[in-house]
Design an enzyme around this catalytic site. Structure first.
Site, PDB file in Angstrom:
ATOM      1  N   LYS A  42       0.780  -1.326  -0.054  1.00  0.00           N
ATOM      2  CA  LYS A  42      -0.178   0.019  -0.031  1.00  0.00           C
ATOM      3  C   LYS A  42       0.906   1.238   0.267  1.00  0.00           C
ATOM      4  O   LYS A  42       0.450   1.999  -0.815  1.00  0.00           O
ATOM      5  CB  LYS A  42      -0.898  -0.019   1.231  1.00  0.00           C
ATOM      6  CG  LYS A  42      -1.797  -0.997   1.093  1.00  0.00           C
ATOM      7  CD  LYS A  42      -2.818  -1.202   2.506  1.00  0.00           C
ATOM      8  CE  LYS A  42      -3.843  -2.500   2.320  1.00  0.00           C
ATOM      9  NZ  LYS A  42      -4.654  -2.805   3.392  1.00  0.00           N
ATOM     10  N   GLN A  84      -4.576  -1.439   9.688  1.00  0.00           N
ATOM     11  CA  GLN A  84      -4.415  -2.976   9.041  1.00  0.00           C
ATOM     12  C   GLN A  84      -5.050  -4.087  10.066  1.00  0.00           C
ATOM     13  O   GLN A  84      -4.596  -3.916  11.152  1.00  0.00           O
ATOM     14  CB  GLN A  84      -3.200  -3.228   8.507  1.00  0.00           C
ATOM     15  CG  GLN A  84      -2.843  -4.630   7.877  1.00  0.00           C
ATOM     16  CD  GLN A  84      -3.382  -4.542   6.323  1.00  0.00           C
ATOM     17  OE1 GLN A  84      -3.830  -3.498   6.035  1.00  0.00           O
ATOM     18  NE2 GLN A  84      -3.930  -5.582   6.037  1.00  0.00           N
ATOM     19  N   ASP A 121     -10.977   2.490   3.930  1.00  0.00           N
ATOM     20  CA  ASP A 121     -11.024   1.019   3.858  1.00  0.00           C
ATOM     21  C   ASP A 121     -12.646   0.767   3.607  1.00  0.00           C
ATOM     22  O   ASP A 121     -13.032  -0.350   3.157  1.00  0.00           O
ATOM     23  CB  ASP A 121     -10.790   0.311   4.987  1.00  0.00           C
ATOM     24  CG  ASP A 121      -9.531  -0.343   5.042  1.00  0.00           C
ATOM     25  OD1 ASP A 121      -9.062  -0.767   3.659  1.00  0.00           O
ATOM     26  OD2 ASP A 121      -8.713  -0.553   5.961  1.00  0.00           O
TER      27      ASP A 121
END
Ligand code: GUN
Length: 292
Positions: A52, A96, A119
């Site tokens: 990412k 995460q 997200d």
């Protein structure tokens, strides 16, 4: 049979994003800024977050990586989330998952401001998605829609079978593909661990989306000729001949399924790279559109 090349597609979309960022900078605007919080040493999470951050660099985004040990307390992590919520220089951020067992993931997800939830995990974004309102789509389902669109694979009126009902893939993609929208209008069946006679469902699928989390679960005898197969799985299986001692494989048994498929995504190089691109697109959206 045609391979859906997620890697190539992701490079194309990244080039488009990079062009937008170049234009922003040329006109004196601040570039998009994504932050990622990584807790602990989970090897897969480290790889995902590294990808990412590297992707941010490729498209000209600013990125910030906040690494914390697995011993961090829930209160300390909530404090980091609150600071990121308030930081006006940051357009979006992710925490995460998975998090260590002593931290309540639900509590952390709820603490992230929906306006910065690139997200698309916060229930506000999920609810907006389900009702077709402006929102941040969860990255993997958004990546799948982008793949279907760019390969001109029709979905309207098609039988879609999704296997796996997770909050971040199976459930949202089943909602998105059933909605009245450009990539949608499908008749969707959502299968899961309690589904009886799974193969009776999968054999009806014009489009099969496998998001089970176990290697090689969908085999050639479970699909019909001409099926479009989207394999979301990323499973590590032991392989003494591989450099690292393992290789990555999907939820679909590629060898037996591919010969019957009209289109199929490989693992690696299929859905994975598109997921990262979706995160970049959400961050760009946050910078440009300000949907909240
Ligand atoms: N863990 C596995 N996939 C994801 C993802 O897309 N986002 C976050 N934050 N954690 C994950």
């Amino acid at each position: 049979m045609e391979i859906i090349d997620g890697k190539l597609l992701s490079e194309q979309v990244k080039a488009e994003i990079a062009e937008s960022v170049k234009n922003m900078i040329a006109t004196g605007q601040r570039q998009p800024h994504l932050a990622a919080v990584l807790v602990g040493e989970d090897p897969a999470s480290q790889v995902y977050v590294r990808n990412k951050v590297r992707s941010c660099e490729q498209v000209g985004f600013k990125s910030t990586l906040i690494r914390k040990s697995a011993e961090i307390t829930e209160v300390e992590l909530l404090d980091i989330v609150n600071n990121l919520n308030k930081d006006e220089d940051i357009d979006g951020f992710i925490v995460q998952l998975p998090l260590p067992g002593h931290i309540n993931e639900e509590k952390i997800t709820l603490a992230i401001s929906p306006a910065k939830d690139v997200d698309g995990f916060h229930p506000v974004n999920f609810g907006r998605m389900a009702q077709g309102m402006p929102c941040y789509l969860p990255a993997t389902p958004a990546g799948i829609l982008e793949m279907l669109k760019r390969y001109n694979i029709p979905t309207s009126g098609k039988e879609v079978v999704v296997v796996g009902r997770s909050n971040i893939v199976g459930t949202p993609i089943s909602i998105l593909l059933s909605r009245k929208q450009e990539i949608g209008n499908a008749t969707v069946t959502l299968c899961h661990s309690r589904t009886r006679n799974l193969e009776e469902h999968t054999r009806r699928a014009d489009i099969l989306i496998a998001s089970i989390g176990r290697a090689n679960q969908i085999t050639g005898d479970m699909v019909k000729e001409g099926v479009v197969v989207i394999d979301v799985g990323i499973n590590r299986v032991d392989d003494a001949s591989a450099k690292r001692g393992y290789r990555l494989t999907g939820d679909v048994d590629f060898e037996s399924v591919a010969p019957k498929a009209s289109y199929i995504t490989p693992v690696p190089g299929g859905v994975g790279p598109m997921t990262v691109v979706s995160l970049l697109l959400n961050t760009l959206k946050s910078r440009v559109e300000r949907i909240y």
